[in-house]
Design an enzyme around this catalytic site. Structure first.
Site, PDB file in Angstrom:
ATOM      1  N   HIS A  49      -4.923  -3.391   6.113  1.00 30.16           N
ATOM      2  CA  HIS A  49      -4.683  -3.643   4.676  1.00 30.16           C
ATOM      3  C   HIS A  49      -6.046  -3.974   4.066  1.00 30.16           C
ATOM      4  O   HIS A  49      -6.392  -5.138   3.855  1.00 30.16           O
ATOM      5  CB  HIS A  49      -3.674  -4.789   4.513  1.00 30.16           C
ATOM      6  N   ASP A 106       0.839  -1.211   0.000  1.00 29.21           N
ATOM      7  CA  ASP A 106       0.000   0.000   0.000  1.00 29.21           C
ATOM      8  C   ASP A 106       0.871   1.258   0.000  1.00 29.21           C
ATOM      9  O   ASP A 106       0.564   2.231  -0.682  1.00 29.21           O
ATOM     10  CB  ASP A 106      -0.941  -0.026   1.211  1.00 29.21           C
TER      11      ASP A 106
HETATM   12  P1  NAD Z   1      -1.848 -18.656  -4.287  1.00 28.23           P
HETATM   13  O1  NAD Z   1      -3.177 -19.339  -4.165  1.00 28.23           O
HETATM   14  O2  NAD Z   1      -1.234 -18.527  -5.636  1.00 28.23           O
HETATM   15  O3  NAD Z   1      -0.808 -19.424  -3.376  1.00 28.23           O
HETATM   16  C1  NAD Z   1      -1.059 -19.704  -2.038  1.00 28.23           C
HETATM   17  C2  NAD Z   1      -0.313 -20.974  -1.707  1.00 28.23           C
HETATM   18  O4  NAD Z   1      -0.430 -21.169  -0.311  1.00 28.23           O
HETATM   19  C3  NAD Z   1      -0.887 -22.216  -2.398  1.00 28.23           C
HETATM   20  O5  NAD Z   1       0.158 -22.887  -3.094  1.00 28.23           O
HETATM   21  C4  NAD Z   1      -1.434 -23.057  -1.235  1.00 28.23           C
HETATM   22  O6  NAD Z   1      -1.310 -24.451  -1.466  1.00 28.23           O
HETATM   23  C5  NAD Z   1      -0.545 -22.564  -0.099  1.00 28.23           C
HETATM   24  N1  NAD Z   1      -1.080 -22.763   1.247  1.00 28.23           N
HETATM   25  C6  NAD Z   1      -2.366 -22.666   1.646  1.00 28.23           C
HETATM   26  N2  NAD Z   1      -2.459 -22.963   2.948  1.00 28.23           N
HETATM   27  C7  NAD Z   1      -1.204 -23.236   3.382  1.00 28.23           C
HETATM   28  C8  NAD Z   1      -0.658 -23.629   4.624  1.00 28.23           C
HETATM   29  N3  NAD Z   1      -1.440 -23.808   5.692  1.00 28.23           N
HETATM   30  N4  NAD Z   1       0.675 -23.830   4.705  1.00 28.23           N
HETATM   31  C9  NAD Z   1       1.461 -23.677   3.635  1.00 28.23           C
HETATM   32  N5  NAD Z   1       1.003 -23.330   2.406  1.00 28.23           N
HETATM   33  C10 NAD Z   1      -0.317 -23.092   2.299  1.00 28.23           C
HETATM   34  O7  NAD Z   1      -1.982 -17.243  -3.555  1.00 28.23           O
HETATM   35  P2  NAD Z   1      -0.993 -16.006  -3.643  1.00 28.23           P
HETATM   36  O8  NAD Z   1      -1.399 -15.165  -4.799  1.00 28.23           O
HETATM   37  O9  NAD Z   1       0.406 -16.438  -3.508  1.00 28.23           O
HETATM   38  O10 NAD Z   1      -1.468 -15.181  -2.326  1.00 28.23           O
HETATM   39  C11 NAD Z   1      -1.247 -15.698  -1.042  1.00 28.23           C
HETATM   40  C12 NAD Z   1      -1.921 -14.812   0.005  1.00 28.23           C
HETATM   41  O11 NAD Z   1      -1.330 -13.510   0.001  1.00 28.23           O
HETATM   42  C13 NAD Z   1      -3.418 -14.585  -0.216  1.00 28.23           C
HETATM   43  O12 NAD Z   1      -4.091 -14.655   1.037  1.00 28.23           O
HETATM   44  C14 NAD Z   1      -3.473 -13.181  -0.778  1.00 28.23           C
HETATM   45  O13 NAD Z   1      -4.731 -12.576  -0.574  1.00 28.23           O
HETATM   46  C15 NAD Z   1      -2.370 -12.532   0.031  1.00 28.23           C
HETATM   47  N6  NAD Z   1      -1.840 -11.263  -0.477  1.00 28.23           N
HETATM   48  C16 NAD Z   1      -1.555 -10.305   0.439  1.00 28.23           C
HETATM   49  C17 NAD Z   1      -1.011  -9.085   0.027  1.00 28.23           C
HETATM   50  C18 NAD Z   1      -0.688  -8.009   1.023  1.00 28.23           C
HETATM   51  O14 NAD Z   1      -0.347  -6.895   0.597  1.00 28.23           O
HETATM   52  N7  NAD Z   1      -0.743  -8.233   2.336  1.00 28.23           N
HETATM   53  C19 NAD Z   1      -0.765  -8.869  -1.327  1.00 28.23           C
HETATM   54  C20 NAD Z   1      -1.080  -9.882  -2.238  1.00 28.23           C
HETATM   55  C21 NAD Z   1      -1.623 -11.083  -1.790  1.00 28.23           C
HETATM   56  C1  LMR Z   2      -3.559  -6.751  -2.702  1.00 29.68           C
HETATM   57  O1  LMR Z   2      -3.675  -5.721  -2.056  1.00 29.68           O
HETATM   58  O2  LMR Z   2      -3.264  -6.735  -3.917  1.00 29.68           O
HETATM   59  C2  LMR Z   2      -3.743  -8.078  -2.021  1.00 29.68           C
HETATM   60  O3  LMR Z   2      -4.111  -7.908  -0.687  1.00 29.68           O
HETATM   61  C3  LMR Z   2      -4.656  -8.991  -2.749  1.00 29.68           C
HETATM   62  C4  LMR Z   2      -6.106  -8.584  -2.606  1.00 29.68           C
HETATM   63  O4  LMR Z   2      -6.934  -9.433  -2.262  1.00 29.68           O
HETATM   64  O5  LMR Z   2      -6.410  -7.421  -2.857  1.00 29.68           O
END
Ligand code: NAD
Ligand code: LMR
Length: 332
Positions: free
Chosen positions: A193, A165
């Site tokens: 967030h 952000d």
């Molecule tokens: P994705 O689905 O591509 O990958 C997530 C992976 O986590 C999968 O491979 C899944 O098998 C694995 N997983 C699920 N539960 C698990 C556990 N208990 N232990 C280990 N591995 C586990 O998702 P992504 O695009 O990599 O996103 C992951 C997370 O990050 C999501 O919750 C997404 O919303 C979040 N995210 C947060 C931000 C932020 O700014 N805070 C930004 C982008 C994404």
């Molecule tokens: C983001 O801000 O891009 C991530 O938290 C993914 C989402 O769900 O928005």
């Protein structure tokens, strides 16, 4: 005489076969998170499902094929007790991403419980100096859940990521002012967030001058800038059909690197302890100054005007309500 290289640090990363990690892991192994002289051992965690572990094996093969000089080992596991063993940093990415039309808080039911088990496993197995960064959404509240399971790895070591952000806000201000992102400073994210976050434009500077003075358009700052930053994740999901991944990995590099760099001032979600009027027990995005590698203090006393106070109240109310929702998951 050549200096002896430092001992490798152990970095546990969950969700290692997922979207974010497909960019993140390669950048950690290239030295972008911990420095170009710091060897690392990656401890990669996935779920105990054949397809996930097989995909993880493929990621490890690709890491091998980069022949990264700083990558001193790759360990793979679906057992958190093994994956977090002796970890100096735990990067908690693994969890479900939201789809179109969902808010991040809608993920609490599915994702919250992941952080109960992982919090306990970190407390029981990680190195004494372990630091934790939570990315899995809703990141602030998942971080609170994980920290609540711990006694040894204390709450101040648990941080959640609002750096994406901050980076988004920086670029929006730079583009509006027609300057480089490096000309923009002092951009801090307060709160959750989520779309309620407050990107505190009144504190930001552009080439050392107050951003509102340079931009000269308070209506744009309040009514366009704040919602654009707050809803950027949803805009990316609408465009890509998947949530942000490379930019999230990049933000985590920035988050951990700056928490390891004394003097860095940046936005991190930490246990508020009442700062800026947040509920003391929620994890709120706040301006944080790194005081020693892995240690920080919240920058106190920045001026908050009426608009900012209203925004902080809204995002604090949301964090407090998420805390109420997950009360049954909180340990201690
Ligand atoms: P994705 O689905 O591509 O990958 C997530 C992976 O986590 C999968 O491979 C899944 O098998 C694995 N997983 C699920 N539960 C698990 C556990 N208990 N232990 C280990 N591995 C586990 O998702 P992504 O695009 O990599 O996103 C992951 C997370 O990050 C999501 O919750 C997404 O919303 C979040 N995210 C947060 C931000 C932020 O700014 N805070 C930004 C982008 C994404
Ligand atoms: C983001 O801000 O891009 C991530 O938290 C993914 C989402 O769900 O928005």
């Amino acid at each position: 005489m050549t200096a002896t290289p430092p001992a490798p640090i152990r970095v546990a990363v969950t969700g290692a076969a997922g979207q974010i990690c497909y960019s993140l892991l390669f950048r950690i192994a290239a030295g972008e998170m911990f420095g170009k002289d710091q060897p690392v051992i990656l401890q990669l965690l996935e779920i105990p499902v054949e397809k996930a572990m097989q995909a993880l094996g493929g990621v490890a093969m690709e890491l091998d094929d980069c022949a990264f000089p700083l990558l001193h080992g790759i360990e793979m596991s679906s057992d958190p007790a093994v994956g977090f063993k002796d970890a100096n940093w735990a990067l908690l990415v693994g969890s479900k991403p939201r789809g179109p039309g969902m808010e991040r808080a809608d993920l609490l039911k599915d994702n919250g419980k992941i952080f109960v088990g992982q919090g306990k496993a970190i407390d029981e197995n990680a190195a004494d100096n372990c630091r934790v960064a939570v990315v899995g959404n809703p990141a602030n509240t998942n971080c609170m859940i994980g920290a609540s399971q711990c006694k040894r790895i204390t709450a101040d070591r648990w941080t959640a990521m609002v750096r994406l952000d901050q980076n988004r806000a920086t670029t929006q201000l730079a583009q509006k002012a027609g300057v480089a992102t490096t000309d923009v400073s002092d951009v801090y994210i307060f709160g959750n967030h989520s779309p309620t976050m407050f990107p505190a434009f009144h504190l930001a500077a552009i080439n050392g001058r107050p951003a509102p003075e340079v931009i000269g358009d308070d209506a744009w700052l309040q009514n366009e800038f704040c919602p654009t930053v707050g809803k950027r994740g949803a805009a990316i999901i609408a465009a890509r059909g998947l949530s942000s991944a490379a930019s999230a990995g990049n933000a985590l590099i920035d988050h951990v690197r700056d928490l390891s760099t004394p003097g860095a001032v940046h936005s991190v979600a930490v246990k508020s302890n009442g700062a800026y009027g947040f509920h003391p027990d929620v994890w709120a995005g706040l301006p944080v100054k790194t005081t020693a590698p892995g240690q920080y203090e919240v920058v106190q006393g920045l001026p908050i005007d009426d608009f900012g106070a209203g925004m902080i109240k809204t995002t604090n109310d949301e964090l407090t309500s998420e805390r109420d929702t997950v009360a049954p998951m909180l340990g201690g």
